[in-house]
Design an enzyme around this catalytic site. Structure first.
Site, PDB file in Angstrom:
ATOM      1  N   HIS A   1      40.719  13.178  13.244  1.00 34.81           N
ATOM      2  CA  HIS A   1      40.392  14.550  13.628  1.00 34.81           C
ATOM      3  C   HIS A   1      38.913  14.771  13.403  1.00 34.81           C
ATOM      4  O   HIS A   1      38.318  14.227  12.476  1.00 34.81           O
ATOM      5  CB  HIS A   1      41.259  15.615  12.949  1.00 34.81           C
ATOM      6  CG  HIS A   1      41.540  15.434  11.509  1.00 34.81           C
ATOM      7  ND1 HIS A   1      41.162  16.337  10.564  1.00 34.81           N
ATOM      8  CD2 HIS A   1      42.218  14.472  10.851  1.00 34.81           C
ATOM      9  CE1 HIS A   1      41.579  15.934   9.382  1.00 34.81           C
ATOM     10  NE2 HIS A   1      42.211  14.802   9.518  1.00 34.81           N
TER      11      HIS A   1
ATOM     12  N   TYR B   1      49.369  15.299  11.748  1.00 36.08           N
ATOM     13  CA  TYR B   1      48.808  15.995  12.918  1.00 36.08           C
ATOM     14  C   TYR B   1      49.107  15.193  14.179  1.00 36.08           C
ATOM     15  O   TYR B   1      49.513  14.034  14.107  1.00 36.08           O
ATOM     16  CB  TYR B   1      47.302  16.208  12.751  1.00 36.08           C
ATOM     17  CG  TYR B   1      46.468  14.952  12.567  1.00 36.08           C
ATOM     18  CD1 TYR B   1      46.335  14.356  11.314  1.00 36.08           C
ATOM     19  CD2 TYR B   1      45.814  14.360  13.648  1.00 36.08           C
ATOM     20  CE1 TYR B   1      45.573  13.210  11.146  1.00 36.08           C
ATOM     21  CE2 TYR B   1      45.045  13.215  13.485  1.00 36.08           C
ATOM     22  CZ  TYR B   1      44.933  12.643  12.233  1.00 36.08           C
ATOM     23  OH  TYR B   1      44.180  11.495  12.068  1.00 36.08           O
TER      24      TYR B   1
HETATM   25  P1  FAD Z   1      33.553   1.291  11.521  1.00 40.00           P
HETATM   26  O1  FAD Z   1      34.497   2.196  12.215  1.00 40.00           O
HETATM   27  O2  FAD Z   1      34.063   0.465  10.394  1.00 40.00           O
HETATM   28  O3  FAD Z   1      32.926   0.351  12.636  1.00 40.00           O
HETATM   29  C1  FAD Z   1      32.182  -0.808  12.294  1.00 40.00           C
HETATM   30  C2  FAD Z   1      32.134  -1.717  13.519  1.00 40.00           C
HETATM   31  O4  FAD Z   1      31.307  -2.832  13.198  1.00 40.00           O
HETATM   32  C3  FAD Z   1      33.490  -2.297  13.901  1.00 40.00           C
HETATM   33  O5  FAD Z   1      33.649  -2.246  15.288  1.00 40.00           O
HETATM   34  C4  FAD Z   1      33.421  -3.735  13.389  1.00 40.00           C
HETATM   35  O6  FAD Z   1      34.219  -4.635  14.158  1.00 40.00           O
HETATM   36  C5  FAD Z   1      31.952  -4.033  13.559  1.00 40.00           C
HETATM   37  N1  FAD Z   1      31.417  -5.064  12.646  1.00 40.00           N
HETATM   38  C6  FAD Z   1      31.652  -5.208  11.339  1.00 40.00           C
HETATM   39  N2  FAD Z   1      30.959  -6.239  10.834  1.00 40.00           N
HETATM   40  C7  FAD Z   1      30.250  -6.743  11.871  1.00 40.00           C
HETATM   41  C8  FAD Z   1      29.312  -7.822  11.983  1.00 40.00           C
HETATM   42  N3  FAD Z   1      28.970  -8.562  10.921  1.00 40.00           N
HETATM   43  N4  FAD Z   1      28.770  -8.078  13.192  1.00 40.00           N
HETATM   44  C9  FAD Z   1      29.093  -7.329  14.287  1.00 40.00           C
HETATM   45  N5  FAD Z   1      29.993  -6.301  14.230  1.00 40.00           N
HETATM   46  C10 FAD Z   1      30.540  -6.013  13.031  1.00 40.00           C
HETATM   47  N6  FAD Z   1      36.780  10.213   9.596  1.00 40.00           N
HETATM   48  C11 FAD Z   1      36.755  11.373  10.307  1.00 40.00           C
HETATM   49  O7  FAD Z   1      35.670  11.826  10.706  1.00 40.00           O
HETATM   50  N7  FAD Z   1      37.912  12.056  10.579  1.00 40.00           N
HETATM   51  C12 FAD Z   1      39.132  11.598  10.147  1.00 40.00           C
HETATM   52  O8  FAD Z   1      40.167  12.212  10.440  1.00 40.00           O
HETATM   53  C13 FAD Z   1      39.178  10.408   9.384  1.00 40.00           C
HETATM   54  N8  FAD Z   1      40.352   9.945   8.906  1.00 40.00           N
HETATM   55  C14 FAD Z   1      40.355   8.796   8.155  1.00 40.00           C
HETATM   56  C15 FAD Z   1      41.560   8.370   7.605  1.00 40.00           C
HETATM   57  C16 FAD Z   1      41.582   7.229   6.831  1.00 40.00           C
HETATM   58  C17 FAD Z   1      42.860   6.835   6.175  1.00 40.00           C
HETATM   59  C18 FAD Z   1      40.389   6.475   6.619  1.00 40.00           C
HETATM   60  C19 FAD Z   1      40.394   5.230   5.787  1.00 40.00           C
HETATM   61  C20 FAD Z   1      39.201   6.903   7.164  1.00 40.00           C
HETATM   62  C21 FAD Z   1      39.168   8.066   7.913  1.00 40.00           C
HETATM   63  N9  FAD Z   1      37.980   8.542   8.457  1.00 40.00           N
HETATM   64  C22 FAD Z   1      37.951   9.715   9.153  1.00 40.00           C
HETATM   65  C23 FAD Z   1      36.724   7.787   8.233  1.00 40.00           C
HETATM   66  C24 FAD Z   1      36.347   6.992   9.467  1.00 40.00           C
HETATM   67  O9  FAD Z   1      37.408   6.185   9.908  1.00 40.00           O
HETATM   68  C25 FAD Z   1      35.133   6.125   9.179  1.00 40.00           C
HETATM   69  O10 FAD Z   1      34.197   6.833   8.424  1.00 40.00           O
HETATM   70  C26 FAD Z   1      34.493   5.698  10.485  1.00 40.00           C
HETATM   71  O11 FAD Z   1      35.386   4.926  11.238  1.00 40.00           O
HETATM   72  C27 FAD Z   1      33.205   4.919  10.204  1.00 40.00           C
HETATM   73  O12 FAD Z   1      32.652   4.532  11.430  1.00 40.00           O
HETATM   74  P2  FAD Z   1      31.562   3.384  11.468  1.00 40.00           P
HETATM   75  O13 FAD Z   1      31.191   3.246  12.909  1.00 40.00           O
HETATM   76  O14 FAD Z   1      30.505   3.656  10.464  1.00 40.00           O
HETATM   77  O15 FAD Z   1      32.300   2.075  10.942  1.00 40.00           O
END
Ligand code: FAD
Length: 394
Positions: A47, A217
């Site tokens: 969300h 949700y």
């Molecule tokens: P990530 O989503 O982890 O993306 C990282 C990307 O990098 C991935 O595609 C991965 O494959 C890639 N990658 C990793 N290492 C490498 C590498 N060495 N080389 C190349 N690619 C690599 N947030 C909200 O805002 N709303 C919510 O409702 C919510 N609910 C959540 C519920 C749960 C239970 C959890 C655990 C988290 C929730 N979050 C929520 C938090 C949210 O999921 C994360 O904060 C968010 O996904 C972070 O995004 P990001 O792009 O920083 O990292």
């Protein structure tokens, strides 16, 4: 900067893709390296409040969001056994009126697909798949990203958007394991047709109880997402894809309200995921030379305020504005972290506080503690009202 620097991004999650779209829109050449062989997200809900949605609308995604998103009418907190509503605040029209964009519930795959489309419309070749970043070298003002298959690419700036296990972070800040928070989370998706509840009344419900809470949700109009967080010394690794025994989840919530138990009873028994929730210690910087971090790589948080991905979105927007405004990359990265560390630290602190508030020992304690807070008013005043496109950068 008179010539737009070439930006390399590690990771095509919500954070990396949003940053890529904003940078491309501002005229920066961008390459995103994603380890996965195909783009996509796991089968779970997410969300997102107006502080992220407004940014997506700026990318021209308003119609797409409206098609895939579900708009909840309210945020509701209920006691784990009696089901009594102990606090509620409006979302729906009120959230849009206050903050200029809706509050949406999504299936993660849907929002991810929209962002991939936005990036590819701006540059069809921006995202490189099956490209795992191993590390980087910085020589003068050139950054070289090394991939595990021996390839490499040069650029002027590297953004580590590679999630909680970030290799870019490790190279900037040194090796430090993420800490297990003492909380593990169950995740299931259940078709609404299996449930007796009114499938047309969209609300964000947080069931609170001793040592656990459950967030319920719609991930889509016909799918209920259940994320049940439990205090537990026994954790699975930090991974979205570890399946666990359904009966353990049933036992974790066996004393809970029939509405909660009905969702668990109707889960596909072989599709129950459980993973440990990890965070990292706070840092006072996350940039070095021409390299910086965003999203979970910079500031992983407990998800108890539902703002992890939203913060990643804000990061990408603010970082683009800093680059647009400053005359050097160093100056831009300094301005970026100076503005983003306090805000994301507050989100981490409030999320951790929510672990305490949501998990009090008895219904009486929970009722009392919630009576002393007005969560909607608090969040409207500091959280949802942040506009990364116009907030003053100091
Ligand atoms: P990530 O989503 O982890 O993306 C990282 C990307 O990098 C991935 O595609 C991965 O494959 C890639 N990658 C990793 N290492 C490498 C590498 N060495 N080389 C190349 N690619 C690599 N947030 C909200 O805002 N709303 C919510 O409702 C919510 N609910 C959540 C519920 C749960 C239970 C959890 C655990 C988290 C929730 N979050 C929520 C938090 C949210 O999921 C994360 O904060 C968010 O996904 C972070 O995004 P990001 O792009 O920083 O990292």
């Amino acid at each position: 900067m008179s010539v737009k620097p070439k930006v390399l991004i590690a990771g095509a999650g919500i954070g990396g893709l949003t940053a890529a779209a904003f940078l491309l829109k501002s005229g920066y050449p961008v390459r995103v390296f994603e380890q996965a062989p195909a783009l996509g997200e796991i089968g779970a809900g997410i969300h997102m409040s107006a502080n992220a949605i407004k940014m997506f609308c700026h990318l021209g995604l308003a119609d797409g969001l409206e098609k895939v998103g579900v708009k909840p009418r309210a945020y509701v907190f209920r006691l784990f056994q009696s089901g009594e509503i102990i606090q509620t605040f409006p979302l729906g029209e009120e959230h849009r009126r206050l903050h200029g964009a809706p509050y949406y519930l999504f299936h993660r795959a849907d929002i991810h697909e929209l962002l991939v489309g936005a990036v590819r419309d701006l540059d069809p070749d921006a995202v490189r798949l099956s490209s795992t970043v191993e590390g980087f070298e910085e020589k003068g003002s050139t950054i070289t990203v090394r991939l595990t298959d021996g390839r490499s690419e040069e650029g002027d700036l590297l953004i580590g958007a590679d999630g909680i296990k970030s290799v870019v972070r490790e190279q900037i800040l040194g090796k430090a394991e993420a800490h297990y928070t003492g909380n593990a989370a169950w995740r299931i998706l259940v078709p609404t047709e299996r449930l007796s509840r009114d499938a047309t009344d969209f609300v964000m419900t947080v069931w609170v109880g001793p040592g656990a809470h459950a967030v319920v949700y719609n991930a889509r109009a016909d799918r209920i997402c259940f994320v049940g967080s439990v205090e537990s010394s026994d954790w699975s690794e930090e991974s979205w894809t570890v399946k666990c025994d359904w009966s353990q989840m049933r036992d974790d919530f066996s004393a809970w309200h029939p509405e909660v138990r009905e969702i668990i009873e109707n889960a596909d028994r072989d599709q129950c995921y459980r993973w440990g929730l990890f965070i990292r210690s706070k840092v006072d910087h996350w940039s070095q030379g021409h390299v910086t971090l965003l999203g979970d790589a910079a500031h992983a948080t407990l998800p108890f305020l539902a703002q992890g991905a939203v913060m990643a979105v804000e990061d990408g927007v603010v970082l683009t504005r800093c680059l647009d405004r400053c005359s050097s990359i160093e100056e831009a990265l300094d301005l970026y972290q100076r503005n983003r560390i306090p805000r994301t630290s507050r989100v981490i602190e409030e999320s951790t506080d929510n672990a305490r508030l949501f998990h009090l020992a008895t219904e009486e304690d929970l009722r009392k503690a919630f009576a002393e807070r007005t969560l909607g008013a608090e969040r409207n005043q500091w959280l949802y009202n942040y506009d990364a496109l116009s907030v003053e950068l100091t």
